[in-house]
Design a protein around this motif. Structure first.
Motif, short mmCIF file in Angstrom:
data_model
loop_
_atom_site.label_atom_id
_atom_site.label_comp_id
_atom_site.label_asym_id
_atom_site.label_seq_id
_atom_site.Cartn_x
_atom_site.Cartn_y
_atom_site.Cartn_z
N MET B 253 -13.06 52.33 13.74
CA MET B 253 -13.26 52.71 12.36
C MET B 253 -13.35 52.46 10.44
N ALA B 254 -11.95 51.42 10.83
CA ALA B 254 -12.11 51.16 9.42
C ALA B 254 -13.71 49.78 9.49
N GLY B 255 -13.91 49.33 10.43
CA GLY B 255 -15.33 48.59 10.17
C GLY B 255 -16.29 49.10 9.64
N PHE B 256 -16.33 50.78 10.25
CA PHE B 256 -17.56 51.26 10.35
C PHE B 256 -17.49 52.09 9.00
N TYR B 257 -16.33 52.97 8.31
CA TYR B 257 -16.44 53.94 7.53
C TYR B 257 -15.89 53.24 6.28
N LEU B 258 -15.09 51.35 6.35
CA LEU B 258 -14.10 51.46 4.67
C LEU B 258 -15.22 50.41 4.38
N PRO B 259 -15.41 49.78 3.33
CA PRO B 259 -15.81 48.86 2.69
C PRO B 259 -15.60 47.51 3.29
N GLU B 260 -16.52 45.98 3.98
CA GLU B 260 -15.92 45.36 4.41
C GLU B 260 -14.50 44.85 4.13
N GLY B 261 -13.97 44.29 5.05
CA GLY B 261 -12.33 43.12 4.70
C GLY B 261 -11.65 44.14 5.58
N TRP B 262 -12.42 45.74 5.05
CA TRP B 262 -10.54 46.25 5.85
C TRP B 262 -10.49 46.19 7.14
N LYS B 263 -11.78 46.06 8.01
CA LYS B 263 -11.45 46.06 9.11
C LYS B 263 -9.97 45.14 9.83
N ASP B 264 -10.38 43.68 8.87
CA ASP B 264 -9.63 42.78 10.04
C ASP B 264 -7.77 43.41 8.93
N VAL B 265 -7.58 43.99 7.52
CA VAL B 265 -6.08 44.38 6.86
C VAL B 265 -5.57 45.61 7.83
N ALA B 266 -7.05 46.27 8.23
CA ALA B 266 -6.19 47.51 8.84
C ALA B 266 -4.88 47.63 9.79
N PRO B 267 -5.26 46.76 10.90
CA PRO B 267 -4.12 46.79 11.50
C PRO B 267 -2.79 46.96 11.56
N TYR B 268 -2.62 45.19 10.22
CA TYR B 268 -1.43 45.00 9.84
C TYR B 268 -1.15 46.23 8.48
N LEU B 269 -1.78 46.63 7.81
CA LEU B 269 -1.61 47.19 7.23
C LEU B 269 -0.74 48.34 8.24
#
Lengths: 383, 291
Positions: B253-269
């Protein structure tokens, strides 16, 4: 052998237990001071890296070795120090100020990491620090207005009091060496102080420390902050040595290398950090040696044992092919970690202590002196 | 809406892979109270074994799959015997470091043997899609989801209903007491490693059509499986899978709806947030010690 009779507390916390220490450290320091005029520039460069790795090793030792808080996120602290220096340099801030600023900022961030870490122990702490490091790595790659993203940042030549100090000059080496010596002496003094004693108490038993009146939370955060700040200082030197920094230099791999430094050196003494740093920096020259000279040498040995020139040449090409394999460095790291954990848990410094004790007690040495005790801890879930 | 469902399904499929790796963490953690940092690398190695059997030797997919699982189970036992058993009962930090070293070693050696190219296994699920209305679901993703559910159920039953499973839980609670009660602790640990290597192999083979196999895949996915295991509460089998699915969906979802870069960080956040707010995880239970 020399017997040390400690009759009061002052004797126990002496910086140098007896004059022998002063002499040997003095000789070592003298050798290090004349090193740039004797050694080749390549070795000098390696020596600077040894200093930087040793500073980080000491920092990690304070946290992991003495407070018992494992961290796999120190590459991130190093990165923060390096980037702070590179950023402030753009605005012509003088070296002493951005040096201190880098350490200060990293220390504050370290304390901020320390707070969440208060509730975590063991494996959870390791995972939390890994994820902190991964988040920092991503921020460095994405925050392009400050860090220039994946393009990386150039670091200008260091200028100290109006004099430029190129990254391969003896002066830069002396700067790194003096930071290392200051760090070591400072840490030694820290460990003799009530703070250091509290760190060790927390490592040995948190419950016991708390019941003795140690404010566990405060000291854990302090330990994180101090360790991070020292790593930040090392980061500034690291940035200047490399003269170019980019996010992919500060990966998990680097954090693991720092852990290897203290693991191989020995996690109970500051000597360990320095020995480990020497070890880890020397792996690269060793691999080069393996690639260039070793095949010929082995072929020569084979020839002296009666192998024909065709066989010797065959052996030589085989060894050369093996030595230039891609993943050899990683495999060597892996084997070294496993072997040290299995067979030499006290590290290189522990080995030195064993040798020393063997000669001191010559006919009476017992191997069991350094035996690790199995503890079979009960489940952490029930603690 | 359709996009959302599509993202959801691919997130769940990816999450199931994380869940399978996290299952390996959980198995070892449940039985020995340590985390195997080489779990992702065992998965990578399993994938390479399967590639050797199927892609290079031309065996039938299912035979190759079974062969890879069996070979990796043996390898898991070997790794336990060589690396873990001598330091069983020493502080956690030692074992963590030893498994990190093992992972390093496996990664490099796999790179030396199979090269650094991306490899691909032809599976019966590679082609073909399931169409429900205008929704398109690829079979390879569905196969991952199905296999995860089956494996999870089997392991759950194994741990909670069989004698061996009970022995494993007992030896994790208190190794010495379990030994005194007649549980062969060493053999139990060895079996646990075999099972977790087998589970990792399943993950590796199922993953092969989705992300290709290369020597670093274990590190990348292994690091993503930590948030999954922590989110579910280390030590809970359903938790690992649910955590994995959640992480997969969040990432997707982060990869699809959020700006680039969030995809990799979201799980760790998410991981840090979970550690801060509920360190015992969603399915973990917090036991207070009685004095």
């Amino acid at each position: 052998m020399r017997f040390l009779f400690k009759t009061d507390y002052e004797d126990d916390i002496k910086l140098f237990p007896h004059s022998g220490y002063l002499v040997s450290y003095g000789i070592l320091l003298a050798l290090l001071l004349i090193a740039p005029y004797v050694l080749s520039s390549y070795l000098m460069s390696q020596l600077v890296f040894v200093c930087i790795y040793a500073i980080v090793g000491v920092a990690l030792l304070i946290l992991t070795g003495f407070t018992g808080q494992a961290s796999l996120g120190h590459a991130a602290f190093l990165a923060i120090g390096a980037y702070t220096a590179a950023y402030l340099q753009k605005y012509n801030v003088p070296f002493p100020i951005y040096f201190l600023a880098a350490g200060g900022l990293t220390g504050i961030i370290g304390a901020m990491v320390g707070f969440p870490a208060l509730r975590l122990t063991g494996i959870y702490l390791v995972i939390a620090t890994i994820s902190f490091a991964l988040i920092v790595e991503e921020i460095l790659a994405r925050w392009e207005s400050v860090t220039h993203g994946n393009e990386g940042m150039r670091v200008k030549t260091l200028s100290l009091l109006g004099v430029t100090v190129p990254r391969d000059s003896p002066t830069f080496y002396f700067l790194c060496l003096s930071v290392l010596v200051l760090t070591i002496v400072g840490t030694l003094n820290l460990l003799r102080s009530p703070t250091g004693r509290a760190f060790v108490a927390i490592r040995d038993s948190e419950t016991a420390a708390r019941s003795m009146g140690v404010n566990v939370a405060l000291y854990k955060v302090k330990s994180f902050a101090i360790s991070a700040a020292i790593t930040g200082f090392a980061g500034v030197l690291f940035a200047h040595k490399l003269s170019f920094i980019s996010p992919e230099m500060f990966t998990l791999q680097l954090s693991i290398e720092f852990i290897i430094v203290i693991l191989i050196g020995g996690t109970f003494s500051l000597h360990g950090a320095v020995l480990g740093a020497i070890f880890i920096v020397m792996i690269d020259p060793f691999l080069t040696y393996l690639k260039d000279d070793m095949p010929g040498m082995i072929a020569g040995i084979a020839a002296t044992f009666g192998a024909g020139p065709a066989t010797a040449g065959n052996i030589q090409s085989k060894v050369a092919a093996f030595a230039s394999l891609n993943g050899l460095k990683g495999a060597i790291y892996g084997i070294i970690i496993v072997l040290f954990v299995l067979f030499e848990p006290l590290g290189l410094y522990g080995r030195w202590l064993k040798i020393k004790l063997f000669f001191q007690l010559f006919p009476l040495y017992k191997r069991a002196t350094f035996k690790r005790q199995k503890i079979y801890v009960k489940s952490e879930r029930n603690r | 809406m359709l996009d959302f469902v599509q993202q959801l399904v691919s997130g769940v499929a990816l999450g199931c892979v994380y869940g399978l790796i996290a299952l390996g963490f959980v198995l070892v953690y449940k039985a020995t109270e340590v985390v195997n940092f080489a779990q992702g690398d065992l998965m990578m190695l399993g994938g390479f074994f399967a590639f050797t059997f199927i892609g290079m030797m031309g065996l039938n997919y299912w035979i190759g799959f079974a062969g890879a699982v069996a070979a990796m189970a043996l390898f898991g036992m070997l790794a336990e015997r060589v690396v873990v058993r001598p330091i069983l009962g020493y502080p956690q930090f030692s074992i963590i470091m030893a498994t990190i070293g093992l992972g390093y070693f496996l990664r490099s050696v796999a790179g030396m043997i199979w090269g650094t190219d991306d490899l691909k296994i032809e599976t019966p699920f590679s082609q073909g899609v399931l169409r429900i209305g205008s929704l398109v679901l690829a079979y390879d993703k569905l196969s991952v989801i199905a296999a995860t559910m089956i494996l999870c159920t089997l392991l759950y039953l194994f741990f909670n209903k069989t004698t061996l499973g009970t022995a494993m839980r007992a030896s994790s609670e208190n190794m010495l007491a379990a030994y005194y009660m007649g549980i062969p602790v060493k053999r139990v640990v060895s079996i646990v490693w075999a099972i977790s290597a087998a589970v990792a192999t399943c993950a590796g083979v199922l993953l092969a059509p989705i992300t290709f196999i290369h020597s670093n895949v274990g590190l990348v996915l292994g690091l993503k499986a930590f948030p999954a295991a922590v989110l579910g509460g280390f030590g809970s089998i359903p938790g690992a899978v649910v955590g994995g699915v959640l992480i997969g969906v969040i990432e997707s979802m982060a990869g699809f709806y959020l700006p680039e870069g969030w995809k990799d960080v979201a799980p760790y956040l998410v991981l840090l947030a979970v550690l801060l707010l509920k360190p015992e995880g969603l399915f973990g239970h917090h036991v207070r010690k009685k004095v």
